[in-house]
Design a protein around this motif. Sequence first.
Motif, PDB file in Angstrom:
ATOM      1  N   PRO A  20      -4.193  13.248   4.269  1.00 22.43           N
ATOM      2  CA  PRO A  20      -2.824  13.770   4.201  1.00 22.43           C
ATOM      3  C   PRO A  20      -2.414  14.010   2.754  1.00 22.43           C
ATOM      4  O   PRO A  20      -2.943  13.370   1.835  1.00 22.43           O
ATOM      5  CB  PRO A  20      -1.988  12.653   4.846  1.00 22.43           C
ATOM      6  N   MET A  21      -1.480  14.946   2.534  1.00 18.56           N
ATOM      7  CA  MET A  21      -1.109  15.314   1.166  1.00 18.56           C
ATOM      8  C   MET A  21      -0.009  14.404   0.644  1.00 18.56           C
ATOM      9  O   MET A  21       1.156  14.803   0.486  1.00 18.56           O
ATOM     10  CB  MET A  21      -0.678  16.783   1.108  1.00 18.56           C
ATOM     11  N   TYR A  22      -0.392  13.150   0.399  1.00 23.95           N
ATOM     12  CA  TYR A  22       0.497  12.170  -0.222  1.00 23.95           C
ATOM     13  C   TYR A  22      -0.259  11.575  -1.409  1.00 23.95           C
ATOM     14  O   TYR A  22      -0.701  10.414  -1.351  1.00 23.95           O
ATOM     15  CB  TYR A  22       0.879  11.067   0.766  1.00 23.95           C
ATOM     16  N   PRO A  23      -0.456  12.334  -2.492  1.00 21.73           N
ATOM     17  CA  PRO A  23      -1.345  11.882  -3.573  1.00 21.73           C
ATOM     18  C   PRO A  23      -1.041  10.478  -4.072  1.00 21.73           C
ATOM     19  O   PRO A  23      -1.910   9.598  -4.067  1.00 21.73           O
ATOM     20  CB  PRO A  23      -1.126  12.940  -4.659  1.00 21.73           C
ATOM     21  N   GLY A  24       0.187  10.250  -4.534  1.00 22.69           N
ATOM     22  CA  GLY A  24       0.546   8.927  -5.016  1.00 22.69           C
ATOM     23  C   GLY A  24       0.754   7.934  -3.901  1.00 22.69           C
ATOM     24  O   GLY A  24       0.447   6.742  -4.037  1.00 22.69           O
ATOM     25  N   GLY A  25       1.274   8.405  -2.777  1.00 22.39           N
ATOM     26  CA  GLY A  25       1.558   7.519  -1.657  1.00 22.39           C
ATOM     27  C   GLY A  25       0.322   6.809  -1.133  1.00 22.39           C
ATOM     28  O   GLY A  25       0.375   5.624  -0.769  1.00 22.39           O
ATOM     29  N   LEU A  26      -0.802   7.520  -1.105  1.00 23.29           N
ATOM     30  CA  LEU A  26      -2.029   6.917  -0.596  1.00 23.29           C
ATOM     31  C   LEU A  26      -2.625   5.892  -1.560  1.00 23.29           C
ATOM     32  O   LEU A  26      -3.517   5.129  -1.181  1.00 23.29           O
ATOM     33  CB  LEU A  26      -3.064   8.003  -0.309  1.00 23.29           C
ATOM     34  N   GLU A  27      -2.130   5.879  -2.796  1.00 23.06           N
ATOM     35  CA  GLU A  27      -2.655   4.950  -3.798  1.00 23.06           C
ATOM     36  C   GLU A  27      -1.814   3.681  -3.936  1.00 23.06           C
ATOM     37  O   GLU A  27      -2.143   2.795  -4.732  1.00 23.06           O
ATOM     38  CB  GLU A  27      -2.727   5.643  -5.171  1.00 23.06           C
ATOM     39  N   ILE A  28      -0.718   3.585  -3.203  1.00 22.10           N
ATOM     40  CA  ILE A  28       0.165   2.422  -3.325  1.00 22.10           C
ATOM     41  C   ILE A  28      -0.619   1.133  -3.046  1.00 22.10           C
ATOM     42  O   ILE A  28      -1.340   1.031  -2.055  1.00 22.10           O
ATOM     43  CB  ILE A  28       1.373   2.552  -2.383  1.00 22.10           C
ATOM     44  N   GLY A  29      -0.463   0.169  -3.964  1.00 19.80           N
ATOM     45  CA  GLY A  29      -1.237  -1.067  -3.819  1.00 19.80           C
ATOM     46  C   GLY A  29      -0.661  -2.206  -4.629  1.00 19.80           C
ATOM     47  O   GLY A  29       0.566  -2.362  -4.735  1.00 19.80           O
ATOM     48  N   ASP A  30      -1.547  -2.979  -5.250  1.00 20.16           N
ATOM     49  CA  ASP A  30      -1.129  -4.210  -5.917  1.00 20.16           C
ATOM     50  C   ASP A  30      -0.166  -3.963  -7.079  1.00 20.16           C
ATOM     51  O   ASP A  30       0.743  -4.769  -7.323  1.00 20.16           O
ATOM     52  CB  ASP A  30      -2.359  -4.968  -6.425  1.00 20.16           C
ATOM     53  N   ALA A  31      -0.358  -2.865  -7.822  1.00 17.13           N
ATOM     54  CA  ALA A  31       0.518  -2.609  -8.970  1.00 17.13           C
ATOM     55  C   ALA A  31       1.960  -2.415  -8.521  1.00 17.13           C
ATOM     56  O   ALA A  31       2.900  -2.946  -9.137  1.00 17.13           O
ATOM     57  CB  ALA A  31       0.023  -1.389  -9.745  1.00 17.13           C
ATOM     58  N   GLN A 202       9.866  12.272  -4.202  1.00 16.52           N
ATOM     59  CA  GLN A 202       9.848  12.215  -2.744  1.00 16.52           C
ATOM     60  C   GLN A 202       8.403  12.039  -2.274  1.00 16.52           C
ATOM     61  O   GLN A 202       7.467  12.281  -3.034  1.00 16.52           O
ATOM     62  CB  GLN A 202      10.490  13.504  -2.196  1.00 16.52           C
ATOM     63  N   TYR A 203       8.192  11.633  -1.052  1.00 18.94           N
ATOM     64  CA  TYR A 203       6.871  11.147  -0.639  1.00 18.94           C
ATOM     65  C   TYR A 203       5.760  12.193  -0.702  1.00 18.94           C
ATOM     66  O   TYR A 203       4.600  11.854  -0.901  1.00 18.94           O
ATOM     67  CB  TYR A 203       6.942  10.546   0.765  1.00 18.94           C
ATOM     68  N   HIS A 204       6.082  13.464  -0.553  1.00 15.35           N
ATOM     69  CA  HIS A 204       5.056  14.497  -0.636  1.00 15.35           C
ATOM     70  C   HIS A 204       4.632  14.797  -2.072  1.00 15.35           C
ATOM     71  O   HIS A 204       3.652  15.495  -2.287  1.00 15.35           O
ATOM     72  CB  HIS A 204       5.562  15.807  -0.009  1.00 15.35           C
ATOM     73  N   LYS A 205       5.365  14.277  -3.057  1.00 17.26           N
ATOM     74  CA  LYS A 205       5.124  14.660  -4.441  1.00 17.26           C
ATOM     75  C   LYS A 205       3.957  13.887  -5.048  1.00 17.26           C
ATOM     76  O   LYS A 205       3.442  12.933  -4.467  1.00 17.26           O
ATOM     77  CB  LYS A 205       6.399  14.477  -5.261  1.00 17.26           C
ATOM     78  N   GLU A 211      11.550   8.397  -2.372  1.00 18.70           N
ATOM     79  CA  GLU A 211      12.632   9.228  -2.887  1.00 18.70           C
ATOM     80  C   GLU A 211      12.754   8.945  -4.380  1.00 18.70           C
ATOM     81  O   GLU A 211      12.179   7.992  -4.895  1.00 18.70           O
ATOM     82  CB  GLU A 211      13.966   8.925  -2.193  1.00 18.70           C
ATOM     83  N   GLY A 212      13.546   9.760  -5.042  1.00 21.38           N
ATOM     84  CA  GLY A 212      13.793   9.535  -6.458  1.00 21.38           C
ATOM     85  C   GLY A 212      13.662  10.819  -7.251  1.00 21.38           C
ATOM     86  O   GLY A 212      13.054  11.791  -6.801  1.00 21.38           O
TER      87      GLY A 212
END
Length: 428
Positions: A20-31, A202-205, A211-212
């Motif tokens: 899915p096209m959520y570049p940063g969203g898919l990387e959300i983790g420990d940081a 926003q989440y697609h960005k 958001e933000g």
Amino acid sequence: MQEQLAIYGGPKAKTTEDFPMYPGGLEIGDAEKKEILEVLDNKYLFRYYGPSNCESKVKAFEQKFAARMGAKYALATSSCTGALISSLVACGIGPGDEVIVPGYTFFASCAAIVAAKGIPVIAEVNETLTLDPADVEKKITPATKGIVAVHMRGVPCDMDAIMAIAKKYNLIVVEDCAQACGGTYKGKALGTFGDCGCFSFQYHKIITAGEGGMILTNNERLYDRCMSYHDTAACWRPDRFAEQRYEGELFCGSNFRMSELTGAVMLAQLGRLDYLLANMRRNLKRIVDQIKDTPGIKCRPVNDEEGDTGIVLMFYLDSKEKVAPFVEALKAEGVTHAAGVFNAGIPDWHIYAHWKHVIEEKTPTDVKCPYECPFHTKAGPVKYDPMMNVNTLEYLGRVVHIDIPAQMTLEDCDMVAKAINKVAAVLA
């Protein structure tokens, strides 16, 4: 021998699942978790005060974002729409002012002009699918006060031409970088050319907290005025109840402040930006290198290839009638993200022909503000029509669009290129 298309029963060119096209969203983790937990542990949920004496995450994010982009000032907001409205108001857009905006952009770019009480003037895009400078100049009237330059689908506008026009006619420029965070033009960060630059998280960005938004500017007075509008309570002032320090510093605004939880996530996400950009640019180049000479298709030209964020592959077919069957065949080959861009019968908030709010001059009250504005006296009425920008619709009608997630492997890229070449050999 040409391999049979999957849509006709042949083997798929791409056998892996699309991300899915959520570049940063898919990387959300420990940081991100670490930053969020610090906010919660400190119970410091509001930027300007709390029970703990600790640094605001929003403030820290602003400072790091400004440094990363090479701007003097950064102001975090609750959304890119809030950033755009705050910027337009800060730059002096108001009743009777016309602001030029491209016909290919998310509707918020246009709605922000209306929210600032300006009158949107919708201009053509050229083959890059960004603002056509020649049409911008044609649409300038004595009432024109500004330009919203949208770096659409991650590629830079022709900022040399746009800034030259702005200088010639004394116009303000607000850059909409919602889809182009980290993009550049001739080595300089997008969002630092105009009076203000606006970003979306926003989440697609590319980087995201769901958001933000963010405003960049190199003008201290515009920075103050953006803060005034984004926080009408003036919490940001050294003495929020003091007299204004200069004419135009204080006025009624709104609340577009970024929350500390959002700021915490964005601090971590900013650290991922360069990695994401590098991957998407690598992936895009690998595919383009394999299809750029394919008969029947033409990759979208860009104003600065090195500045392209790489978030999407867009290429032209020679007629709009070929797009739907080409896309259907690509999907059958396993490229499930493939899509056309413009279909008159399918609403899309990214294309001006579907902006009924503006085309039909809809307003929340019977007072037709800003379209029928008594202060709009320097030019004739602005007219809207779904077919007013025929070049834009012609370009968009011939485009095939494929997202380029940062998580794609080189094998994924090669399979996408194979699918495009396979389909092009039969349908292009």
